[in-house]
Design an enzyme around this catalytic site. Structure first.
Site, short mmCIF file in Angstrom:
data_model
loop_
_atom_site.label_atom_id
_atom_site.label_comp_id
_atom_site.label_asym_id
_atom_site.label_seq_id
_atom_site.Cartn_x
_atom_site.Cartn_y
_atom_site.Cartn_z
N ARG A 239 0.81 -1.83 -0.31
CA ARG A 239 0.27 0.18 0.07
C ARG A 239 0.89 1.36 -0.12
O ARG A 239 0.04 2.09 -0.35
CB ARG A 239 -0.98 -0.48 1.35
CG ARG A 239 -2.01 1.17 0.92
CD ARG A 239 -3.15 0.65 1.84
NE ARG A 239 -2.71 0.20 3.20
CZ ARG A 239 -2.87 0.74 3.70
NH1 ARG A 239 -2.05 1.74 4.28
NH2 ARG A 239 -2.27 -0.48 5.27
N LYS B 129 -8.65 8.13 -19.46
CA LYS B 129 -8.88 8.69 -20.38
C LYS B 129 -8.10 8.34 -21.23
O LYS B 129 -7.27 7.62 -21.58
CB LYS B 129 -8.91 9.78 -20.25
CG LYS B 129 -10.64 10.05 -19.14
CD LYS B 129 -11.95 9.85 -18.80
CE LYS B 129 -13.02 9.55 -18.45
NZ LYS B 129 -13.10 9.33 -17.09
N1 PLP Z 1 -11.89 13.94 -14.67
C1 PLP Z 1 -12.67 14.11 -16.27
C2 PLP Z 1 -12.06 16.18 -16.80
C3 PLP Z 1 -12.89 13.75 -16.27
O1 PLP Z 1 -13.83 13.22 -17.07
C4 PLP Z 1 -13.64 12.27 -15.62
C5 PLP Z 1 -14.24 10.96 -15.77
O2 PLP Z 1 -14.89 10.43 -16.23
C6 PLP Z 1 -12.87 11.76 -13.70
C7 PLP Z 1 -12.37 12.98 -13.46
C8 PLP Z 1 -12.82 11.07 -12.70
O3 PLP Z 1 -12.26 9.78 -13.50
P1 PLP Z 1 -12.60 8.39 -13.21
O4 PLP Z 1 -13.12 7.95 -13.85
O5 PLP Z 1 -10.98 7.52 -13.41
O6 PLP Z 1 -12.18 8.26 -12.01
#
Ligand code: PLP
Length: 360
Positions: free
Chosen positions: A51, A198
């Protein structure tokens, strides 16, 4: 080549994404840091327990940290990284944030505000003067740019300067732009976060996040949050996200070129009220005439474009954002967010243009 961490800063970002975070060049050294599947380590070293650290995280963090120009701390998801950054705000502290942000972020801010853990002041992030005025008394100015899904742009340098005058920290969610198109720490921000789910990983097969701090003090605080709250990435996810980052520059180049060509073809289409594109990146938001029903119809009629949430993968996806009850009511009912992938652009246009013609 010696340890790439030492000379990575002298290289262009596209090269850094390829060469950083690799084992030192030595006979029979592996090209990539292997996936380290272990929950514990032999006592006497620095890591001690699964961790607290993992070499697969470190390789990912070395690359993203070098690209953003700070110290990277990886997390289990983008939301885990955002939570850890919000944990830097003291009890009842004021956070300034855009009205239009990722729904999960707005929901988290509202939940913490309802619990009395912080106060939140929502702003129009494109209105720099209003944001500067809203910074009075703030502990943290948080924003995305471009915003999700409205695609508004924030002036990172001006907002950072205004926030710092009031002693507030600045954190920027750089998920949409990636460090290849925008480096908030160079513009004055203190912290950057990513949903590595993403563009960074880029293949719709990983959920992971990261926060990057310009100061050692904030990086140490984020590591502390990760170790205590336990929102750690899995070693395989870190390996896959790093593998994705190796090709970030070519994927982004292609996706952005596709997006720019599609914006040109979409402009003025009879089925659309509006085409929103911030001028860079590969996210385009279109507003379908007639609201929810024709926009849902559009999402149902494409064959190549996948109707799915999330974004930033090699494959093109589309989604009507107001299908989520948590999406802001100021986002038009007919707004469909396009995440443009790396397919051949005429194929993308044939499918999307055909579906649009059929609902016009
Ligand atoms: N920030 C943005 C701009 C996002 O579009 C998203 C998810 O769609 C997140 C943060 C959250 O990320 P995660 O889904 O990896 O927790």
């Amino acid at each position: 080549m010696p340890d790439s961490r030492d000379d990575a800063t002298a290289l262009r970002p596209e090269t850094v994404a390829v060469v950083a975070g690799r084992p030192a060049h030595a006979s029979d050294a592996p090209m990539n840091v292997p996936v380290h599947l272990t929950s514990t380590y032999v006592a006497g070293g620095e890591v001690a327990y699964g961790r607290y650290g993992n070499p697969s995280w470190t390789a990912f963090e070395d690359v993203l940290g070098a690209l953003e120009g700070g110290r990277c701390v990886s997390f289990a998801s983008g939301m885990a990284a955002i939570s850890a950054v919000l944990d830097l705000v003291g009890p009842g502290g004021l956070v300034v944030a855009p009205r239009h942000s990722y729904t999960g972020t707005v929901a988290l801010l509202e939940e913490r505000a309802a619990q009395g853990r912080l106060q939140v002041r929502f702003v129009d992030i494109a209105d720099t003067a209003a944001v500067a005025a809203a910074c009075a008394g703030a502990e943290l100015v948080w924003f995305e740019t471009p915003t999700n899904p409205a695609l508004e742009l924030a002036d990172i340098a001006a907002i950072s300067a205004a926030a710092h005058e009031h002693g507030a920290l600045v954190a920027v969610d750089n998920t949409f732009a990636t460090p290849l198109l925008q480096r908030p720490l160079e513009l004055g921000a203190d912290l950057v976060v990513h949903s590595a789910t993403k563009y960074l990983s880029g293949h719709s097969d990983v959920v992971m996040g990261a926060a990057i701090a310009s100061s050692d003090e904030h990086a140490a605080a984020l590591v502390q949050r990760r170790s205590m709250a336990g929102a750690i990435p899995a070693p395989l996810e870190a390996f896959l996200a790093l593998r994705g980052m190796r090709t970030l520059s070519v994927r982004l180049d292609r996706a952005q070129a596709n997006a720019q060509e599609l914006v040109r073809r979409l402009d003025g289409h009879a089925a659309l009220e509006e085409v929103r594109y911030p001028g860079f990146g590969a996210i385009v938001s279109i507003v379908v005439r007639g609201g929810a029903a024709p926009a849902d119809e559009l999402a149902a009629r494409t064959r190549l474009w996948v109707h799915a949430t999330s974004l930033g993968g090699v494959e093109s996806t589309l989604e009507r954002r107001r299908r989520w009850p948590a999406e802001q009511p100021t986002i038009p009912e007919g707004l469909v967010r396009l995440s443009v992938g790396i397919e051949q652009v005429d194929d993308l246009w044939h499918d999307l243009g055909g579906a649009l013609d059929s609902i016009a």
